[in-house]
Design an enzyme around this catalytic site. Structure first.
Site, PDB file in Angstrom:
ATOM      1  CG  ASP A   1      48.903 122.870  22.219  1.00 34.85           C
ATOM      2  OD1 ASP A   1      47.800 122.735  22.778  1.00 34.85           O
ATOM      3  OD2 ASP A   1      49.553 121.915  21.764  1.00 34.85           O
TER       4      ASP A   1
ATOM      5  CE  LYS B   1      44.500 120.823  23.012  1.00 38.38           C
ATOM      6  NZ  LYS B   1      45.271 120.335  21.858  1.00 38.38           N
TER       7      LYS B   1
ATOM      8  NE  ARG C   1      47.046 122.196  28.160  1.00 43.35           N
ATOM      9  CZ  ARG C   1      47.762 121.811  27.108  1.00 43.35           C
ATOM     10  NH1 ARG C   1      47.401 122.175  25.886  1.00 43.35           N
ATOM     11  NH2 ARG C   1      48.836 121.060  27.273  1.00 43.35           N
TER      12      ARG C   1
END
Length: 432
Positions: free
Chosen positions: A316, A343, A347
């Site tokens: 993250d 996710k 991403r």
């Protein structure tokens, strides 16, 4: 669609008290619900994902009192498996931190057999859960797919999980292992979990094990490849549980400081159980000045240089490095991040696409991204699509540290983890 334009920011200065961590908040609520005794959970995050967990717990018969500001929750534990009326359906939005652990916990043997359906938003139905379901079925769990094989929605019957040897694929998401670990002690027999492949996001497993220990359960493991859990145990309330500040959310403020100023974030420090605290070490490797305290991290700007690094352990926070890379000298390569693709959105593709809108030169690989820096006066103004992904919205706010403004589409998507993000970012943004 709502949009927010951020004007160029000349420097960053201030202190941020972090909201509670999303992954710790939802784990704490679930453990408190399953435990014997009453637990006061403090510094709880007030966000969409937490609300989905709270609503699910209420529907499952768990009593709790939430403070007016939604940051303190007193949970009356049920001391074992959930009980519910047959035919219950739980809508969990796009909250992976609710879907995965609940899917495992709801398999535990109830007093009377009942079925529950777990469902969510369209994106949730695209997020894989097969590795968890495969593992739970090996322990005797009764789970059916209602639409597409390998994805929610799920129908679960509380017929029990019976331990034994279980193999689980660790290569896509650590949340599957977290879910299995948290349910296993309440199962009917001892469980031995073997990890297939390389376990991703190991620090998130450390969080799970530390929290289980706080609630009275110890897990033995051998180099993250085998885990041994005794069955027929109970979680015991620690009475109070303080949720640490969200280390992933800290990354935006710390990166902003590394690029253009000085920021102190409080609520996490050198002893934090969250792996994303290590983001500050990555900034230090890039050249930023980092100071650690017991409950704070401070970062001050310095000339940044690009890095080439495996960031599987901080997926993250690694997104924030992708933006920081534009402000460094030399190229940056972020490696071993395939799990960005599963996710809230894909991403890897999303970040590469939006960086190119700004004029950046980017190479997107299957599990890596290579980014060339941009001079401050070479950034193009762009409208950044956020893909209903809170972290993309927060990452791209940092583009305002260049000489050009940036427009964030659907800024309210930060409500998933940090509803007040943009007002906090504004507080540390100086323009004189």
């Amino acid at each position: 669609m709502e949009k927010l334009t951020l004007s160029p920011i000349s420097r960053i200065d201030g202190e941020i008290n972090l909201p509670g961590s999303k992954s710790l908040s939802n784990r704490a609520l679930l453990l408190a619900a399953l435990a014997k005794g009453t637990t006061q959970v403090t510094n709880l995050l007030d966000s969409d994902d937490i609300r989905y967990m709270l609503n699910a717990l209420k529907a499952l018969g768990v009593n709790y009192q939430l403070s007016d500001d939604k940051t303190v929750c007193v949970v009356e534990g049920i001391g074992g498996a959930f009980q519910w009326q047959n035919g219950l359906s739980l809508f969990l939005g796009n909250a992976g931190t609710a879907m995965r652990p609940l899917a495992a916990a709801l398999c535990l043997k109830g007093d009377t057999e009942s079925e529950v359906i777990l469902t969510g938003e369209p994106r949730m139905k695209e997020r894989p859960i097969k590795h968890l379901v495969d593992a739970l079925r090996q322990t005797g769990a009764n789970i059916q797919y209602l639409e597409n094989e390998g994805y929610p929605p799920l129908a679960i019957r509380n017929q029990g999980i019976f331990g034994g040897k279980v193999q689980i694929d660790g290569s896509i998401s650590s949340q599957f292992l977290t879910a299995l670990l948290m349910a296993a002690p309440l199962g009917e027999g001892d469980m031995e979990i073997e990890i297939l492949g390389e376990l991703v996001s190991k620090p998130y497993i450390d969080i799970t094990l530390a929290m289980m220990k706080d609630f009275g359960i110890n897990v033995e493991h051998y180099n993250y490849q085998r885990f041994l859990i005794k069955g027929k145990q109970y979680y015991i309330s620690p009475q109070t549980y303080l949720v640490e500040g969200d280390a992933s959310s800290a990354s935006y403020f710390l990166a902003a400081a590394a690029i253009k100023g000085k920021v102190k974030v409080t609520g996490i420090g050198r002893n934090s159980i969250q792996g994303d605290r290590l983001f500050a070490d990555v900034l230090a490797q890039m050249g930023a000045k980092v100071t650690w305290g017991e409950d704070f991290i401070q970062v001050e700007k310095s000339e940044l240089k690009g890095i080439d690094m495996d960031m599987n352990h901080i997926p993250d926070a690694a997104m924030t490095i992708a933006i920081t890379a534009l402000f460094a000298q030399g190229e940056t390569v972020i490696r071993n991040i395939y799990n960005w693709r599963v996710k809230e959105t894909d991403r890897l593709t999303a970040i590469a696409t939006e960086l190119r809108k700004l004029g950046a030169e980017v190479e997107e690989g299957e599990d890596f991204i290579r980014i060339q820096p941009l001079a401050l006066d070479k950034f193009k103004h762009a409208e950044i699509a956020t893909y209903n992904d809170h972290r993309i919205a927060m990452c791209f706010s940092l583009i305002a540290l260049s000489d050009t403004s940036v427009t964030i589409l659907d800024p309210a998507c930060t409500a998933k983890t940090f509803p007040t993000y943009f007002s906090e970012f504004e507080k540390i943004s100086k323009n004189q």
